[in-house]
Design a protein around this motif. Sequence first.
Motif, mmCIF file in Angstrom:
data_model
loop_
_atom_site.group_PDB
_atom_site.id
_atom_site.type_symbol
_atom_site.label_atom_id
_atom_site.label_comp_id
_atom_site.label_asym_id
_atom_site.label_seq_id
_atom_site.Cartn_x
_atom_site.Cartn_y
_atom_site.Cartn_z
ATOM 1 N N ALA A 185 98.603 33.712 11.343
ATOM 2 C CA ALA A 185 97.235 34.107 10.982
ATOM 3 C C ALA A 185 96.423 32.973 10.353
ATOM 4 O O ALA A 185 95.252 32.776 10.690
ATOM 5 N N ALA A 186 97.016 32.222 9.446
ATOM 6 C CA ALA A 186 96.271 31.154 8.770
ATOM 7 C C ALA A 186 95.892 30.039 9.745
ATOM 8 O O ALA A 186 94.770 29.525 9.710
ATOM 9 N N VAL A 187 96.807 29.678 10.623
ATOM 10 C CA VAL A 187 96.517 28.639 11.620
ATOM 11 C C VAL A 187 95.437 29.134 12.581
ATOM 12 O O VAL A 187 94.493 28.413 12.889
ATOM 13 N N ASP A 188 95.558 30.382 13.025
ATOM 14 C CA ASP A 188 94.561 30.943 13.939
ATOM 15 C C ASP A 188 93.176 30.972 13.305
ATOM 16 O O ASP A 188 92.172 30.717 13.974
ATOM 17 N N ALA A 189 93.103 31.250 12.007
ATOM 18 C CA ALA A 189 91.811 31.266 11.313
ATOM 19 C C ALA A 189 91.186 29.874 11.298
ATOM 20 O O ALA A 189 89.982 29.724 11.527
ATOM 21 N N HIS A 190 91.999 28.859 11.049
ATOM 22 C CA HIS A 190 91.478 27.483 11.058
ATOM 23 C C HIS A 190 91.010 27.101 12.456
ATOM 24 O O HIS A 190 89.930 26.524 12.623
ATOM 25 N N LEU A 191 91.801 27.416 13.461
ATOM 26 C CA LEU A 191 91.436 27.066 14.830
ATOM 27 C C LEU A 191 90.193 27.816 15.294
ATOM 28 O O LEU A 191 89.390 27.276 16.058
ATOM 29 N N ALA A 192 90.000 29.033 14.822
ATOM 30 C CA ALA A 192 88.813 29.808 15.184
ATOM 31 C C ALA A 192 87.544 29.113 14.703
ATOM 32 O O ALA A 192 86.487 29.223 15.330
ATOM 33 N N ARG A 193 87.651 28.386 13.593
ATOM 34 C CA ARG A 193 86.491 27.658 13.080
ATOM 35 C C ARG A 193 85.991 26.606 14.060
ATOM 36 O O ARG A 193 84.829 26.217 14.015
ATOM 37 N N LEU A 194 86.854 26.138 14.948
ATOM 38 C CA LEU A 194 86.423 25.147 15.924
ATOM 39 C C LEU A 194 85.307 25.688 16.820
ATOM 40 O O LEU A 194 84.501 24.931 17.336
ATOM 41 N N GLY A 195 85.234 27.010 16.981
ATOM 42 C CA GLY A 195 84.184 27.614 17.766
ATOM 43 C C GLY A 195 82.808 27.418 17.159
ATOM 44 O O GLY A 195 81.792 27.526 17.855
ATOM 45 N N GLU A 196 82.749 27.126 15.864
ATOM 46 C CA GLU A 196 81.472 26.907 15.194
ATOM 47 C C GLU A 196 80.733 25.695 15.765
ATOM 48 O O GLU A 196 79.505 25.664 15.748
ATOM 49 N N VAL A 197 81.471 24.715 16.244
ATOM 50 C CA VAL A 197 80.810 23.506 16.740
ATOM 51 C C VAL A 197 80.022 23.763 18.019
ATOM 52 O O VAL A 197 79.145 22.981 18.371
ATOM 53 N N ASP A 198 80.321 24.876 18.702
ATOM 54 C CA ASP A 198 79.570 25.215 19.907
ATOM 55 C C ASP A 198 78.092 25.455 19.605
ATOM 56 O O ASP A 198 77.265 25.403 20.500
ATOM 57 N N HIS A 199 77.784 25.745 18.352
ATOM 58 C CA HIS A 199 76.412 26.079 17.972
ATOM 59 C C HIS A 199 75.777 25.024 17.073
ATOM 60 O O HIS A 199 74.724 25.246 16.518
ATOM 61 N N LEU A 200 76.452 23.886 16.933
ATOM 62 C CA LEU A 200 75.960 22.815 16.069
ATOM 63 C C LEU A 200 75.594 21.588 16.891
ATOM 64 O O LEU A 200 76.230 21.320 17.916
ATOM 65 N N PRO A 201 74.621 20.820 16.421
ATOM 66 C CA PRO A 201 74.384 19.523 17.074
ATOM 67 C C PRO A 201 75.586 18.605 16.801
ATOM 68 O O PRO A 201 76.371 18.850 15.878
ATOM 69 N N ARG A 231 92.007 19.428 7.498
ATOM 70 C CA ARG A 231 92.564 19.623 6.143
ATOM 71 C C ARG A 231 93.332 20.936 6.053
ATOM 72 O O ARG A 231 94.424 20.997 5.486
ATOM 73 N N GLY A 232 92.761 21.998 6.603
ATOM 74 C CA GLY A 232 93.418 23.304 6.548
ATOM 75 C C GLY A 232 94.738 23.322 7.300
ATOM 76 O O GLY A 232 95.729 23.883 6.825
ATOM 77 N N LEU A 233 94.761 22.713 8.481
ATOM 78 C CA LEU A 233 95.997 22.673 9.255
ATOM 79 C C LEU A 233 97.055 21.810 8.575
ATOM 80 O O LEU A 233 98.247 22.159 8.566
ATOM 81 N N ARG A 234 96.628 20.701 7.982
ATOM 82 C CA ARG A 234 97.586 19.860 7.229
ATOM 83 C C ARG A 234 98.171 20.638 6.061
ATOM 84 O O ARG A 234 99.367 20.548 5.772
ATOM 85 N N ALA A 235 97.343 21.415 5.375
ATOM 86 C CA ALA A 235 97.829 22.219 4.248
ATOM 87 C C ALA A 235 98.847 23.249 4.723
ATOM 88 O O ALA A 235 99.865 23.488 4.055
#
Length: 82
Positions: A31-47, A60-64
């Motif tokens: 669950a924790a790894v999946d939550a961090h990876l889900a954040r990568l979807g945020e870049v789809d909406h960012l310049p 940082r989250g994945l390293r932790a």
Amino acid sequence: MERETGEVAEGGHEPAAPAPLGVDRELTGHAAVDAHLARLGEVDHLPADGHLAVYEDVHRGLRAELTSLDAHPAPRPHDNRS
């Protein structure tokens, strides 16, 4: 296109709007790894200049999470230490 300084961008074209890369992310079952990876979807909406902050935060989250695998669990009260 005018920049904040009043200059026209080279070529006179406006930059493209953010667009999804179309990269599928699969669940890992952790669950924790999946939550961090889900954040990568945020870049789809960012310049592009906003991607780095998200990538660094996810890294940082994945390293932790990986570091926590090396930590020894605290002994539980009913564990026999002899």
